[in-house]
Design an enzyme around this catalytic site. Structure first.
Site, PDB file in Angstrom:
ATOM      1  N   ASP A  17     -11.393  23.625 -24.959  1.00 29.68           N
ATOM      2  CA  ASP A  17     -10.862  22.914 -23.792  1.00 29.68           C
ATOM      3  C   ASP A  17     -10.097  21.657 -24.192  1.00 29.68           C
ATOM      4  OD1 ASP A  17     -12.423  24.885 -22.621  1.00 29.68           O
ATOM      5  OD2 ASP A  17     -13.036  23.601 -20.960  1.00 29.68           O
ATOM      6  N   ARG A  96     -23.150   9.704 -21.651  1.00 27.55           N
ATOM      7  CA  ARG A  96     -21.784   9.529 -21.148  1.00 27.55           C
ATOM      8  C   ARG A  96     -21.328   8.071 -21.084  1.00 27.55           C
ATOM      9  NH1 ARG A  96     -21.241  14.083 -23.210  1.00 27.55           N
ATOM     10  NH2 ARG A  96     -21.100  15.919 -21.870  1.00 27.55           N
ATOM     11  N   ASP A 125     -20.168  14.795 -15.078  1.00 27.82           N
ATOM     12  CA  ASP A 125     -19.620  14.018 -16.182  1.00 27.82           C
ATOM     13  C   ASP A 125     -18.320  13.310 -15.828  1.00 27.82           C
ATOM     14  OD1 ASP A 125     -21.699  14.468 -17.885  1.00 27.82           O
ATOM     15  OD2 ASP A 125     -20.769  16.144 -18.932  1.00 27.82           O
ATOM     16  N   SER A 181     -22.469  27.551 -21.660  1.00 29.40           N
ATOM     17  CA  SER A 181     -21.877  26.325 -22.181  1.00 29.40           C
ATOM     18  C   SER A 181     -22.978  25.448 -22.770  1.00 29.40           C
ATOM     19  CB  SER A 181     -21.158  25.581 -21.044  1.00 29.40           C
ATOM     20  OG  SER A 181     -20.751  24.307 -21.475  1.00 29.40           O
TER      21      SER A 181
END
Length: 404
Positions: A17, A96, A125, A181
């Site tokens: 990605d 994050r 996120d 994922s």
């Protein structure tokens, strides 16, 4: 060719990605600086650097932020006994703001007007990254490709992304993709999406055995000792990595949950948080041993709010800063050592000791009266029963009247 738009710092992982996003951003006219955070994941960082440069990144930053992740983000969560919706230890949510803080720092260092990320438009996120960026640099502009129609309409699925990668010479995995994922950092590994989107699909865990450990804490964990071989770790990062290794081998900290995302939908996730789970149980135990009952009740309420704020991306909000200060203040007497073992995925507390203990063995003993007069309990019970007597007396009157 698109008009030049300036410099953008991309939070880059090296995966499909963000590799495609890097090339796409260049197509849009941006000069791309790639930033890869080393936050404890198993990664060939040098290979990722070479890949980003080959794809056209003007510069690549690989920043090791593992130590600050533990000391400045994980430790406050341990102090809080933070759990989102009673089960999730916030591994991704804590990472994050740590990653995004460095993203902003690099953007300022490079004089970049933009930052970019590869978070999807449905997840948490995107919120966590961007709220951190806007908090630390209000004038920054965020490019979020998965929210731009010109991007997600062009790449509605993985097949289109793979075709784009092939066309632009972006290396793609030659082995079949995992059917989910995965995101990894020092705190945890998470598995989502793919076949796991069906909540009935069973994901099988790993086998577990047994170990014993002693953990000493003084507001935050300061030392871990293996009771079997005497091995000791004292620095925050070494201690955490060691507990990850011990607990991971024994299947500790693995959960399969459905949670409520901040954006409003439920999602299914499988998380492995080995060291975090040991520390949660150890801290909970020594805190109960040393903290006043009424203070702890208040602190438990603060922990629920803290967990929600962290999950939702508000680490740098004034309310979260305030809560961290309050929770930190509550930890001044949380000092001591906890002995524990792990067995078949479970953590068992074996014993504890503390110089700040509020446990009075003589006072609680069934064999010694101590500084306590049993006869006083009669009045205590009478006073507390008064409210109950009056409530049920009234209820009896109402019942009789209704029956008439």
């Amino acid at each position: 060719m698109a008009q030049p738009k300036g410099t953008v710092v991309l939070a880059y992982s090296g995966g499909l990605d963000t590799s495609c996003i890097l090339v796409w951003l260049k197509e849009q006219g941006y000069n791309v600086v790639a930033y890869l955070a080393n936050i404890g994941q198993k990664e060939d960082f040098e290979a990722a650097r070479k890949k980003a440069l080959a794809l056209g990144a003007k510069k690549v930053y690989i920043e090791d932020i593992s130590r600050e992740f533990v000391e400045e983000f994980i430790w406050p969560a341990v102090q809080a006994n933070a759990l989102y919706e009673d089960r999730y230890l916030l591994g991704t949510a804590l990472a994050r703001p740590c990653i995004a803080r460095k993203l902003v720092e690099i953007a300022q260092r490079e004089g970049a007007q933009y930052v970019a990320h590869g978070a999807t438009g449905k997840g948490n996120d995107q919120v966590r990254f961007e709220l951190t960026c806007y908090s630390l640099c209000p004038k920054i502009k965020v490019v979020a490709p998965w929210r731009l129609p010109e991007f997600y309409q062009r790449f509605p699925g993985r097949r289109e992304l793979m075709e784009y990668a092939k066309k632009h010479g972006i290396p793609v995995p030659v082995t079949p993709q995992t059917p989910w994922s995965m995101d990894e950092n020092l705190m945890h590994i998470s598995y989502e999406a793919g076949i796991l989107e069906n909540p009935k699909v069973i994901d099988h865990g790993r086998p577990a055995s047994v170990a014993a450990t002693g953990l000493r804490a003084s507001r935050v964990p300061v030392k871990v000792t293996n009771a079997g071989d005497g091995a000791t770790r004292c620095s925050a990062l070494e201690l955490f990595v060691y507990l990850n290794d011990i607990a991971g081998k024994h299947g500790v900290g693995r959960i399969d949950i459905v949670e409520n995302r901040f954006v409003g939908m439920k999602s299914r996730g499988i998380y492995e948080t080995p060291a975090g789970t040991i520390l949660y149980h150890a801290h909970l135990d020594i805190e109960a041993f040393t903290m006043d009952r009424e203070v702890r009740k208040i602190k438990q309420g603060l922990a629920v709010k803290f967990s929600e704020l962290v999950y939702n991306g508000f680490w740098h909000s004034p309310e979260c800063e305030f809560l961290r200060e309050c929770i930190g203040r509550s930890q001044e007497a949380v000092v001591g050592t906890v002995r524990l073992s792990v067995f078949k995925g479970q953590v068992y507390i074996l014993g504890r000791e503390s110089p700040r203990s509020l446990y009075n063995e003589e006072l609680v003993s069934m064999n010694v009266q101590g500084d306590y007069e049993p006869a006083d309990a009669t009045g205590f019970i009478n006073i507390n029963s008064l409210r109950l007597k009056e409530y049920h007396r009234l209820q009896s009157k109402v019942t009789v009247k209704q029956d008439e």
